[in-house]
Every structure is written in C-alpha cells, then in structure tokens.
Scaffold this motif. Structure first.
Motif, PDB file in Angstrom:
ATOM      1  N   TYR A  86    -119.495  -0.500  49.768  1.00 25.95           N
ATOM      2  CA  TYR A  86    -118.795  -1.201  48.695  1.00 25.95           C
ATOM      3  C   TYR A  86    -117.672  -2.027  49.296  1.00 25.95           C
TER       4      TYR A  86
ATOM      5  N   ILE B 220    -113.766  -9.816  41.518  1.00 27.94           N
ATOM      6  CA  ILE B 220    -115.205  -9.652  41.765  1.00 27.94           C
ATOM      7  C   ILE B 220    -115.735 -10.802  42.610  1.00 27.94           C
TER       8      ILE B 220
ATOM      9  N   GLN C 121    -117.416 -10.590  46.327  1.00 22.20           N
ATOM     10  CA  GLN C 121    -118.754 -11.107  46.592  1.00 22.20           C
ATOM     11  C   GLN C 121    -118.751 -12.101  47.754  1.00 22.20           C
TER      12      GLN C 121
ATOM     13  N   ASN D   8    -128.194  -7.308  44.347  1.00 18.01           N
ATOM     14  CA  ASN D   8    -128.180  -7.973  43.041  1.00 18.01           C
ATOM     15  C   ASN D   8    -126.898  -8.777  42.802  1.00 18.01           C
TER      16      ASN D   8
ATOM     17  N   THR E 219    -123.910  -8.335  43.790  1.00 21.15           N
ATOM     18  CA  THR E 219    -122.727  -7.523  43.488  1.00 21.15           C
ATOM     19  C   THR E 219    -121.838  -7.427  44.718  1.00 21.15           C
ATOM     20  N   GLU E 220    -120.833  -6.581  44.637  1.00 18.30           N
ATOM     21  CA  GLU E 220    -119.930  -6.373  45.773  1.00 18.30           C
ATOM     22  C   GLU E 220    -120.455  -5.312  46.728  1.00 18.30           C
TER      23      GLU E 220
END
Length: 231
Positions: A53, A70, A74, A116, A118-119
């Motif tokens: 993460y 966010i 990313q 997908n 995301t982070e």
C-alpha cells in the motif's frame, strides 16, 4: 452473378458435409495434440504475488482521504515501479535469494503494476518453482520500504501480508491451448479438403463434364453394381 455465388456456396457446404468425418478428425487430433503438449511438453509456471500500500506521506485529516491524496498516491505507484525495476535493485534482490539467479533472468520473472488503478502496488513473480516465486516476492517486499524511502524521501509503503507458494500452476492453460489446437486442426483440415477438391480434375458427373468441356451431353451410362451370386 448471384446464381454463380449461390452455386459456389452450395458447393462449399457440400464439400464440407462430404468430408465432415475427416474435418472432425482433424479437429480432434489438433485438440489432443495441444492437450498432450500442454501437459507433458510445455514447462509449468507458478505465480506468486505480494501487495504494497502506497502512502503519499501527507497527514490524514479527520480520518479521511481526499481526492488529492489518492491521486498523489497513485502517481507514486508509477514512480515506485520504475525504481523497483531498476537493475541495481534487482541485483540486490538476486543477492538475497537462497539460490543463484542472475539479475537479467530475474528481471524477466517479475511484473509490477497498480491494482485496478488504486494506491496498491502488486509485485508478481512467475517461475517454474513455486517456492522461488514466493521467495522473490517476499524479498522485494522486504527491501522495498527502505529503498523507496532512501530514493524518494517522501511517502511510504506498507506490505500487505506475504507471498505464498502457489499450489497449482498458472500456465500453461490446458483449456486455452486445447481450444487453439482444435481450431488449428479444424482450419488445416478444411484447407486440405478444399485443396484436394480443387486439385481433383476427374469427371464424376454430367455437371463436371460441362465445366471442363463446352459440348452437349448426349447421354450418361449409369453405374450398375452386380452382386455375385452366392452358391
């Protein structure tokens, strides 16, 4: 012109129907060969993965992430991927493995990407040994936080669990290869069938004679089978 096209289509389906057994046999042979090659010839590959993460390092206010946080995380994922794929980092991972693997070979075993959009950064390893695949991912996860913090000097990563050895191969796909083999066998057999039909210039009927010789047909001698009398 329309009549000729319809006639060609009828002949096409007639040839396929006439040689249907051979065409189906070609399909079956292609399918069986593909299955056997997938099961006994192609090397089995095992894939393991670990997730990290990515945090952009900014404090979270009111226990809530905003859109800017966010987006920043990313973007950091892409930066972290470039850093972790650097040859010096890969050499460092290769040195910590329990078995000798060259850095060049190791680079072809790993893949990284955002999950997908995301982070979350996913690191995967695909090798012929399930234990080695898991070990590669875990070594990357161990060195990633220190390397990224030293290079970027901003943000952080948290390892989400650890990679485990796969219990089943990820490739080759027997079903996928079987379908491809069946399709290849079908196409080859249909092509061979039409080639034989086109190369066959023997006269078998009145219509065949009219195609080859533009003369009127006065008559046709039927083929009569005479069974031998049983004594």
């Amino acid at each position: 012109m329309e009549e000729t096209t319809e006639l060609d289509l009828r002949e096409l389906f007639y040839v396929i129907r006439k040689h249907m057994k051979g065409i189906l046999a070609g399909l079956a042979v292609g399918l069986i060969c593909a299955v056997l090659i997938s099961m006994f010839v192609l090397p089995k590959k095992y894939t393991s993965s670990v997730s990290l993460y990515v945090n952009n390092g900014q404090p979270i206010l009111n226990n809530a992430l905003n859109v800017n946080d966010i987006n920043a995380s990313q973007k950091l994922v892409g930066t972290y991927i470039v850093i972790l794929q650097d040859e010096h980092v890969i050499e460092q991972v290769a040195e910590q493995l329990s078995r000798p693997v060259s850095a060049a070979k190791l680079a072809g075993m790993i893949s990284m990407g955002a999950v997908n959009d995301t982070e979350v950064l996913s690191i995967s390893a695909n090798t012929e040994d399930p234990q080695l695949s898991a070990e590669i991912c875990n070594v990357f996860a161990d060195i990633a936080p220190e390397v990224l913090q030293r290079v970027v000097k901003a943000g952080s990563v948290e390892v989400l669990g650890e990679a485990k050895a796969a219990t089943a191969p990820s490739s080759p796909s027997v079903v996928k290869n079987a379908l491809i083999g069946a399709l290849i066998g079908l196409v080859l057999m249909i092509g061979w069938t039409f080639y034989r039909e086109m190369a066959d210039n023997t006269v078998k009927s009145e219509d065949d004679l009219r195609k080859h010789v533009d003369v009127p047909v006065l008559g046709e001698i039927p083929k009569i089978r005479v069974e031998k009398e049983r004594r």
